[in-house]
Enzyme design. Structure first.
Site, PDB file in Angstrom:
ATOM      1  N   HIS A   1       2.849  14.483  57.186  1.00 54.86           N
ATOM      2  CA  HIS A   1       3.955  13.557  56.921  1.00 54.86           C
ATOM      3  C   HIS A   1       5.268  14.305  57.161  1.00 54.86           C
ATOM      4  O   HIS A   1       5.469  15.396  56.617  1.00 54.86           O
ATOM      5  CB  HIS A   1       3.970  13.111  55.456  1.00 54.86           C
ATOM      6  CG  HIS A   1       2.766  12.348  55.000  1.00 54.86           C
ATOM      7  ND1 HIS A   1       2.777  10.989  54.797  1.00 54.86           N
ATOM      8  CD2 HIS A   1       1.508  12.751  54.674  1.00 54.86           C
ATOM      9  CE1 HIS A   1       1.594  10.587  54.354  1.00 54.86           C
ATOM     10  NE2 HIS A   1       0.803  11.652  54.281  1.00 54.86           N
TER      11      HIS A   1
ATOM     12  N   HIS B   1      -3.482  14.676  58.918  1.00 52.06           N
ATOM     13  CA  HIS B   1      -2.170  14.224  59.364  1.00 52.06           C
ATOM     14  C   HIS B   1      -1.090  14.923  58.574  1.00 52.06           C
ATOM     15  O   HIS B   1      -1.301  15.344  57.432  1.00 52.06           O
ATOM     16  CB  HIS B   1      -2.031  12.702  59.218  1.00 52.06           C
ATOM     17  CG  HIS B   1      -2.386  12.190  57.866  1.00 52.06           C
ATOM     18  ND1 HIS B   1      -3.688  11.972  57.472  1.00 52.06           N
ATOM     19  CD2 HIS B   1      -1.615  11.854  56.797  1.00 52.06           C
ATOM     20  CE1 HIS B   1      -3.703  11.523  56.231  1.00 52.06           C
ATOM     21  NE2 HIS B   1      -2.446  11.451  55.796  1.00 52.06           N
TER      22      HIS B   1
HETATM   23  P1  AMP Z   1      -2.318   9.963  53.067  1.00 50.03           P
HETATM   24  O1  AMP Z   1      -2.184   9.222  51.778  1.00 50.03           O
HETATM   25  O2  AMP Z   1      -1.771  11.358  53.052  1.00 50.03           O
HETATM   26  O3  AMP Z   1      -3.739   9.904  53.603  1.00 50.03           O
HETATM   27  O4  AMP Z   1      -1.375   9.212  54.098  1.00 50.03           O
HETATM   28  C1  AMP Z   1      -1.770   8.111  54.856  1.00 50.03           C
HETATM   29  C2  AMP Z   1      -0.509   7.446  55.344  1.00 50.03           C
HETATM   30  O5  AMP Z   1      -0.836   6.598  56.423  1.00 50.03           O
HETATM   31  C3  AMP Z   1       0.181   6.597  54.285  1.00 50.03           C
HETATM   32  O6  AMP Z   1       1.521   7.071  54.110  1.00 50.03           O
HETATM   33  C4  AMP Z   1       0.140   5.192  54.876  1.00 50.03           C
HETATM   34  O7  AMP Z   1       1.287   4.443  54.588  1.00 50.03           O
HETATM   35  C5  AMP Z   1       0.007   5.476  56.360  1.00 50.03           C
HETATM   36  N1  AMP Z   1      -0.614   4.414  57.137  1.00 50.03           N
HETATM   37  C6  AMP Z   1      -1.738   3.739  56.841  1.00 50.03           C
HETATM   38  N2  AMP Z   1      -2.026   2.851  57.808  1.00 50.03           N
HETATM   39  C7  AMP Z   1      -1.058   2.988  58.741  1.00 50.03           C
HETATM   40  C8  AMP Z   1      -0.795   2.342  59.993  1.00 50.03           C
HETATM   41  N3  AMP Z   1      -1.590   1.377  60.482  1.00 50.03           N
HETATM   42  N4  AMP Z   1       0.301   2.728  60.684  1.00 50.03           N
HETATM   43  C9  AMP Z   1       1.119   3.687  60.201  1.00 50.03           C
HETATM   44  N5  AMP Z   1       0.916   4.342  59.040  1.00 50.03           N
HETATM   45  C10 AMP Z   1      -0.153   3.993  58.322  1.00 50.03           C
END
Ligand code: AMP
Length: 114
Positions: free
Chosen positions: A102, A100
């Site tokens: 950001h 993903h």
């Molecule tokens: P990473 O730490 O790069 O794997 O980023 C994962 C991101 O997903 C974090 O910023 C979380 O806040 C976000 N996240 C986790 N669960 C959800 C969800 N259900 N909906 C939207 N964002 C989410």
């Protein structure tokens, strides 16, 4: 492997979706780290980390960056600026193993990142 993000793709759990097409989905981060914090994911589920990427994924990778830029413009943060980030594995701070991107904006970012 099923992750929270594949459940969001399959609409098994709700997210605040801001953009969707055949290849990608974009939704608001549930724990925003900036006034604008949007997650952009490919719909393919075989990409746990950036290390899984090969030549066949170049199109979808370019597409998620392109969508991030489009969203930055539509959210009104392109002129002031923004940051796009992809975390990989433990040292990169990755917590969800479905690649993903950001998109962060709406405030001044710090450098170096923590
Ligand atoms: P990473 O730490 O790069 O794997 O980023 C994962 C991101 O997903 C974090 O910023 C979380 O806040 C976000 N996240 C986790 N669960 C959800 C969800 N259900 N909906 C939207 N964002 C989410």
């Amino acid at each position: 492997m099923s992750t929270i993000f594949s459940k969001i793709i399959n609409k098994e759990i709700l997210a605040n979706i801001v953009y969707e097409d055949d290849l990608v989905l974009a939704f608001k981060d549930i724990t925003p780290q900036a006034p604008i914090h949007i997650i952009i994911i490919p719909k393919v589920t075989d990409l746990k980390t950036l290390n899984d990427i090969n030549e066949k994924h170049i199109t979808v990778l370019g597409h998620i960056v392109f969508v991030a830029i489009k969203i930055a413009k539509s959210e009104g943060i392109s002129e002031n600026g923004y940051r796009i980030v992809m975390n990989c594995n433990a040292d990169g701070g990755q917590s969800i193993f479905h690649i993903h991107l950001h998109l962060l904006g709406g405030r001044e970012m710090n450098w170096p990142p923590g």
